[in-house]
Design an enzyme around this catalytic site. Sequence first.
Site, short mmCIF file in Angstrom:
data_model
loop_
_atom_site.label_atom_id
_atom_site.label_comp_id
_atom_site.label_asym_id
_atom_site.label_seq_id
_atom_site.Cartn_x
_atom_site.Cartn_y
_atom_site.Cartn_z
N SER A 53 0.83 -1.21 0.00
CA SER A 53 0.00 0.00 0.00
C SER A 53 0.87 1.26 0.00
O SER A 53 0.41 2.32 -0.41
CB SER A 53 -0.89 0.01 1.24
OG SER A 53 -0.09 -0.09 2.40
N HIS A 92 4.88 -2.53 8.00
CA HIS A 92 5.40 -1.30 8.60
C HIS A 92 6.11 -1.56 9.94
O HIS A 92 6.91 -0.75 10.38
CB HIS A 92 4.27 -0.31 8.89
CG HIS A 92 3.88 0.54 7.72
ND1 HIS A 92 3.24 0.06 6.61
CD2 HIS A 92 4.02 1.88 7.52
CE1 HIS A 92 3.00 1.05 5.78
NE2 HIS A 92 3.47 2.17 6.30
N CYS A 134 2.27 -6.76 1.67
CA CYS A 134 1.30 -6.03 2.48
C CYS A 134 0.41 -7.08 3.13
O CYS A 134 -0.20 -7.90 2.42
CB CYS A 134 0.46 -5.11 1.59
SG CYS A 134 -0.90 -4.28 2.43
N GLU A 171 5.44 5.81 10.05
CA GLU A 171 5.68 6.73 8.92
C GLU A 171 6.18 8.08 9.40
O GLU A 171 6.91 8.76 8.68
CB GLU A 171 4.40 6.87 8.08
CG GLU A 171 4.05 5.57 7.40
CD GLU A 171 3.28 5.75 6.11
OE1 GLU A 171 2.84 6.86 5.82
OE2 GLU A 171 3.14 4.73 5.38
N1 DGL Z 1 1.96 -2.33 5.23
C1 DGL Z 1 0.56 -2.66 5.29
C2 DGL Z 1 0.36 -4.08 5.82
O1 DGL Z 1 1.29 -4.86 5.89
C3 DGL Z 1 -0.24 -1.76 6.20
C4 DGL Z 1 -0.28 -0.32 5.86
C5 DGL Z 1 -1.66 0.13 5.48
O2 DGL Z 1 -2.55 0.21 6.35
O3 DGL Z 1 -1.83 0.37 4.30
O4 DGL Z 1 -0.74 -4.45 6.15
#
Ligand code: DGL
Length: 280
Positions: free
Chosen positions: A11, A186, A73, A152
């Site tokens: 994302s 993240h 993701c 972030e």
């Molecule tokens: N990096 C995304 C995940 O692994 C989460 C970030 C988002 O909420 O878009 O779910």
Amino acid sequence: MSNRPIGIFDSGVGGLTVMREMIRQLPGEHFVYLGDTARVPYGNRGAETVCRYALNAASFLRDHRVKALVVACNTASAFALDALRDQLDIPVFGVIEPVARQAAEHTESSEIAVLGTRGTIRSGAYKHTLLNLRAGLDVHSIACPLLVPLAEEGWLEGNVTDEVLARYLTPIADTATDTVILGCTHYPILRNAIGEATERLPLATPALLDSASATTAAVAEQLGDAGLLRGDDSGVGTRTFCLTDLPERFAATAELFFGRPLDGECRHVNITDDPTSTTE
Ligand code: DGL
């Protein structure tokens, strides 16, 4: 075919934690990274929306003739993996099953905590996968929606982050949890803060597992077995970073997740059929 790039999709910037490990283990591969920074976060959106966004991303990467797709993701892996596999005729890897397998093998107490976005937790994908791998596990699923913005912002330590983590981790205080899955790409950059927060709980220090190394190992094994990896003597591969938006602080944020400045071409791209829909 083996000379084609591996496509990695997230994302936004979280998937760079996976790409970083992919490059470490598979330095000879070419990579195209797609971050849907115009529509991040996916974590609070509904299943149908996340699925549609993931299919947009897959079709963009298919046009770049990738030989495999890594859905870096968790939210998209939770909601869209089956649809992506139906749509594509290349190997599609999610980030949930590899780390779930690692956790199921690692736990001695049979109690595992999963931290993830609201969507990932609501989908039940981790719980379902873990219980399929090992019946009888006790899975504590915890939605942590504030961790993506904290990561972030680069708030990797300090009072606010500690307070947020203390509240999110309360449900596993006084449990026998010995394994915590960082179920969002993240979260690895918050690993130190999460580790310290678990140490402040009445809880034996658990192992913190993220998806990057287990997913990379799965990719390396399956593509290697299929003869789809570039040879060891092919030299260092290329990296291309495609982003659906290039916000003001993008370079600094991306560097946090990638561990160094992005070492490849950065392109601003549109991945939807309707250019006006990228900001919905
Ligand atoms: N990096 C995304 C995940 O692994 C989460 C970030 C988002 O909420 O878009 O779910």
